[in-house]
Design a protein around this motif. Structure first.
Motif, PDB file in Angstrom:
ATOM      1  N   UNK A 172       0.834  -1.202   0.000  1.00 39.76           N
ATOM      2  CA  UNK A 172       0.000   0.000   0.000  1.00 39.76           C
ATOM      3  C   UNK A 172       0.869   1.254   0.000  1.00 39.76           C
ATOM      4  N   UNK A 173       1.876   1.249   0.855  1.00 42.78           N
ATOM      5  CA  UNK A 173       2.771   2.401   0.943  1.00 42.78           C
ATOM      6  C   UNK A 173       3.475   2.667  -0.384  1.00 42.78           C
ATOM      7  N   UNK A 174       4.014   1.628  -0.986  1.00 43.24           N
ATOM      8  CA  UNK A 174       4.749   1.801  -2.239  1.00 43.24           C
ATOM      9  C   UNK A 174       3.824   2.164  -3.398  1.00 43.24           C
ATOM     10  N   UNK A 175       2.591   1.664  -3.383  1.00 37.44           N
ATOM     11  CA  UNK A 175       1.646   2.058  -4.430  1.00 37.44           C
ATOM     12  C   UNK A 175       1.243   3.521  -4.270  1.00 37.44           C
ATOM     13  N   UNK A 176       1.123   3.992  -3.034  1.00 40.79           N
ATOM     14  CA  UNK A 176       0.878   5.419  -2.813  1.00 40.79           C
ATOM     15  C   UNK A 176       2.055   6.248  -3.315  1.00 40.79           C
ATOM     16  N   UNK A 177       3.264   5.735  -3.101  1.00 38.79           N
ATOM     17  CA  UNK A 177       4.463   6.433  -3.590  1.00 38.79           C
ATOM     18  C   UNK A 177       4.463   6.514  -5.108  1.00 38.79           C
ATOM     19  N   UNK A 178       4.211   5.373  -5.757  1.00 43.63           N
ATOM     20  CA  UNK A 178       4.157   5.337  -7.219  1.00 43.63           C
ATOM     21  C   UNK A 178       3.013   6.207  -7.744  1.00 43.63           C
ATOM     22  N   UNK A 179       1.904   6.247  -6.997  1.00 40.02           N
ATOM     23  CA  UNK A 179       0.746   7.019  -7.425  1.00 40.02           C
ATOM     24  C   UNK A 179       0.931   8.515  -7.329  1.00 40.02           C
ATOM     25  N   UNK A 180       1.978   8.956  -6.608  1.00 40.98           N
ATOM     26  CA  UNK A 180       2.269  10.386  -6.550  1.00 40.98           C
ATOM     27  C   UNK A 180       1.840  11.070  -5.272  1.00 40.98           C
ATOM     28  N   UNK A 181       1.718  10.343  -4.172  1.00 41.72           N
ATOM     29  CA  UNK A 181       1.323  10.943  -2.900  1.00 41.72           C
ATOM     30  C   UNK A 181       2.398  11.906  -2.401  1.00 41.72           C
TER      31      UNK A 181
END
Length: 364
Positions: A172-181
């Motif tokens: 979840x954390x890394x997908x938020x990072x990739x998503x541009x959070x």
């Protein structure tokens, strides 16, 4: 607009099939003696893994042909069903060795925690693709994802299963990072995540014992340090070329969970550094091509979905190998494609099938 599907990425399929084949062979090697003693059949675990591999490959070939964009409609319902199953496993699940992780009866049991991993990746990919403009806002953007992650992880920790909870939280954390959070919120989340893992370890005596054993397994070589020490002995005794397939000694009731969580230790013992390095290279190839697919996906959803699937796979492999080599505390997470287990294998192959489908539409 009509999209034309091209060929799949062969360099995703090849390492997947090779790892699956190596895993089946090593499961037989690791379990033949113990399954003969316990079940009167040296092929007991081998035959079951073969059945699950066939089912998983069926799922892979289906999702490989199934246009991944249709998963957007199924994202929320799939996650809802997975959460309900996580709740049910706490109420009516099968308990084994102090953990309640299975639903079903006997050999027909499955682990809802394996379903939730795939469901979370699909849901996050769809939601992040739709709401990227809000990711710089804590309340409207990151907040709901953190609440969802915390809720799911608490359900998993209640089983208890720290390894899977860490994998879900990390993904979840890394997908938020990739998503541009926003990076400020991500930094805060990282600190809170480390604190949460520390709290989960501190409030559970058996987890604290495992963590203490990780720091110095030789302080309790007959107790909590036993598994780590035996795993390191297996890896070290393999040398460069290994003891030979089927010739390992640590599987002879020295190393617990030798055909599940610690299959990589038995592989390292029997196939040596060369065999272990080959497996690591196959994982790296699979992960590299997964991220290449994410970069070349034709839409944001496909990009985030491919990235999420690859992140989940790589995190599980890293956590498992870290535990086996004594770099991380024992967490009880399997090695994708190699470890014995039906739920894990089937949903891993289904996820790789989705990744292959995305690769068919990748930009060249």
């Amino acid at each position: 607009m009509h999209r034309r599907a091209g060929p799949i990425d062969f360099w995703i399929l090849l390492p997947c099939v090779l790892l699956l084949g190596i895993g089946i062979v090593m499961i037989f090697s690791a379990s033949a003696l113990t399954s003969t003693y316990s079940y009167g059949d040296p092929y007991f675990f081998f035959k079951r893994q073969m059945i699950w591999a066939a089912l998983g490959l069926g799922g892979l070939f289906f999702t490989m042909q199934f246009d991944y964009t249709y998963l957007r409609r199924l994202a929320a319902p799939f996650l809802g069903v997975a959460i309900v199953l996580l709740i049910l496993v706490l109420l009516i699940g099968t308990t084994s060795r102090g953990s309640s992780r299975w639903l079903g009866i006997g050999s027909l049991s499955f682990q809802p925690s394996e379903i939730i991993k795939l469901a979370m990746v699909i849901f996050l990919a769809n939601s992040l693709a739709q709401n990227r403009r809000y990711l710089n806002n804590l309340v409207q953007g990151i907040g709901p994802y953190l609440a969802l992650m915390a809720f799911v992880c608490l359900l998993i920790l209640a089983q208890p299963d720290l390894g899977t909870a860490v994998a879900v939280a990390g993904t979840t954390y890394l997908m938020l990072t990739v998503g541009g959070a926003d990076k400020r919120y991500l930094a805060l989340l990282a600190v809170l995540g480390v604190a949460a893992v520390g709290l989960a370890i501190a409030i559970a005596p058996y987890r604290m014992a495992r963590f203490t054993a990780f720091l110095n397994p030789w302080a309790d070589p007959q107790g909590n340090g036993w598994q780590t020490i035996q795993s390191l002995l297996a890896i070290g005794s393999g040398g460069l070329f290994g003891t030979g397939l089927g010739e390992g000694r640590q599987k002879l009731y020295y190393l617990p969970e030798n055909h599940t969580d610690f299959i990589f230790a038995i592989l390292s013992e029997e196939l040596g550094f060369i065999g272990a390095a080959f497996v690591v290279i196959l994982f790296l190839l699979l992960i590299w091509r997964g991220f290449q697919t994410a970069f070349k996906a034709p839409d944001t959803f496909g990009s985030l979905l491919a990235a999420g699937l690859t992140i989940m796979l790589s995190l599980q492999a890293f956590l498992n190998m870290g535990v086996v080599t004594g770099m991380l505390p024992v967490t009880g997470i399997t090695l994708p494609l190699l470890s014995y287990g039906g739920s894990s294998l089937i949903f891993t192959l289904v996820g790789i099938g989705i990744l292959l489908n995305i690769s068919r539409y990748a930009r060249h």
